[in-house]
Design a protein around this motif. Sequence first.
Motif: not given
Ligand code: NDP
Length: 448
Positions: A93, A165, A209, A262, A287, A348
């Motif tokens: 991550r 991640d 996922t 976010s 965005r 997660n």
């Molecule tokens: P990405 O980086 O592709 O996307 C993350 C998304 O969540 C973005 O839209 C981001 O918005 C938003 N986000 C991230 N941090 C925050 C925050 N602090 N507050 C609000 N929004 C937030 O990540 P993934 O889709 O891969 O991962 C998302 C979740 O899924 C995580 O918890 C990850 O651990 C979990 N996960 C992912 C897997 C995978 O295969 N990718 C497998 C299993 C679990 P912005 O762009 O504004 O930051």
Amino acid sequence: MFYIDKVLEDLKLKNTNEPEFLQAVNEVLTTLKPVVEKHPEFQTAALLERMTEPERLISFRVSWMDDNGKIHVNRGYRVQFNGVIGPFKGGLRFHPSVNQSIIKFLGFEQVFKNALTGLPIGGAKGGSDFDPKGKSDNEIMRFCQSFMNELYRHIGQDVDVPAGDIGVGSREIGYLFGQYRKIRNAYEAGVLTGKGLEYGGSLARKEATGYGLLYFMREMLKANNMQINGKTVIISGSGNVAIYACEKAQQYGAKVVAMSDSNGCVYDADGIKLDIVKQIKEAERGRIKEYAQRVKGAVYTESVNGSHPIWEIKADIALPCATQNEINLEEAKLLVSNGVKAIGEGANMPTTVDAINYFLKNGILLAPAKAANAGGVATSALEMSQNSMRYSWIFDEVDEKLDKIMTNIFASCKKAAEEYNLGTNYVAGANIAAFDKVSKAMLAQGLV
Ligand code: NDP
């Protein structure tokens, strides 16, 4: 004092500055009471103490130069939490919020998640407090190369296999893999997963996922005489997990009305047009508010001081797919009063412990992250299998295997919940089913 309470007390003293890690351990251990009570040998073997202490935790310097020649120093991590079932495995991550507590909570959860997949993979996690937002491609590449300059000595296709991640997608995996190959002077394709299709990646990994989450949801609803078709769905996030959760939900006949990032969320009463979200997020790295500028009738609401306006929208199913602790008790109450019937955790630990308890008390079906989002890592393990065979399966073959894995995971959560008279508490069911496997493997391998 009861064994589990003693372990939790000691962990609190030892890890005072790690609230997320303590939260994750607390959530798991408290659901294990009925199991641990039956097995005094767990205490003799100090099983819980060993399970909650990582096998290894590495923290390292990552220095890199931006496009203006300025030098930056970030901190990199890898936690190899438990390798009893197979090579360590878990994502990387890149996000400014990354610290030891976050990496340890993710690594701890990963052990149990990976056990649930039924595939031979141990649990790990890693990352950095590096913020990829606003960085050029060259800056991302230099950061990834510097990160790998240290990480390479701790990983390997039979040792530890990282993946993506938050903030780490196929672009970053490409740069990381290139640097690993250069340093090692060998083509060890199985050292990273989530690779591009041109060089050892697996079809359906990108979708895994999100699709897997919906396969789990389908099974959970079916077991409770419901179905996805016709339901209104809200999905937080608009990254990898959220986008493919949306795609499968729509294929199943649901109407997805909101997504977020976010900065805020968009609401589209006619149903989210996913091709536009993909264009903004996957192609332009933009965005989510741009969606409302492009789609007539869509409404954008800005997040204020970290609030999550998406949970104010009425829906039958809520899929938190962004990050940890994005649904708190107040938000859970709001969702329940708005008539939500099921929650599917794509992210997660997106739900705080009091919010989980509130959902369960109110009869809301909750698909817990370590089971419901295991499709990503399961498909990563299928990518490793294909790399070992030097062969690749077609999309449908991988997708079918993923569907079977998710169906089996739901069945084991349900079975464990029923065995302990826990009704539809699949949170406890998932923890118990995973613990059963990890504990047996640890006891079988002795005190190592
Ligand atoms: P990405 O980086 O592709 O996307 C993350 C998304 O969540 C973005 O839209 C981001 O918005 C938003 N986000 C991230 N941090 C925050 C925050 N602090 N507050 C609000 N929004 C937030 O990540 P993934 O889709 O891969 O991962 C998302 C979740 O899924 C995580 O918890 C990850 O651990 C979990 N996960 C992912 C897997 C995978 O295969 N990718 C497998 C299993 C679990 P912005 O762009 O504004 O930051």
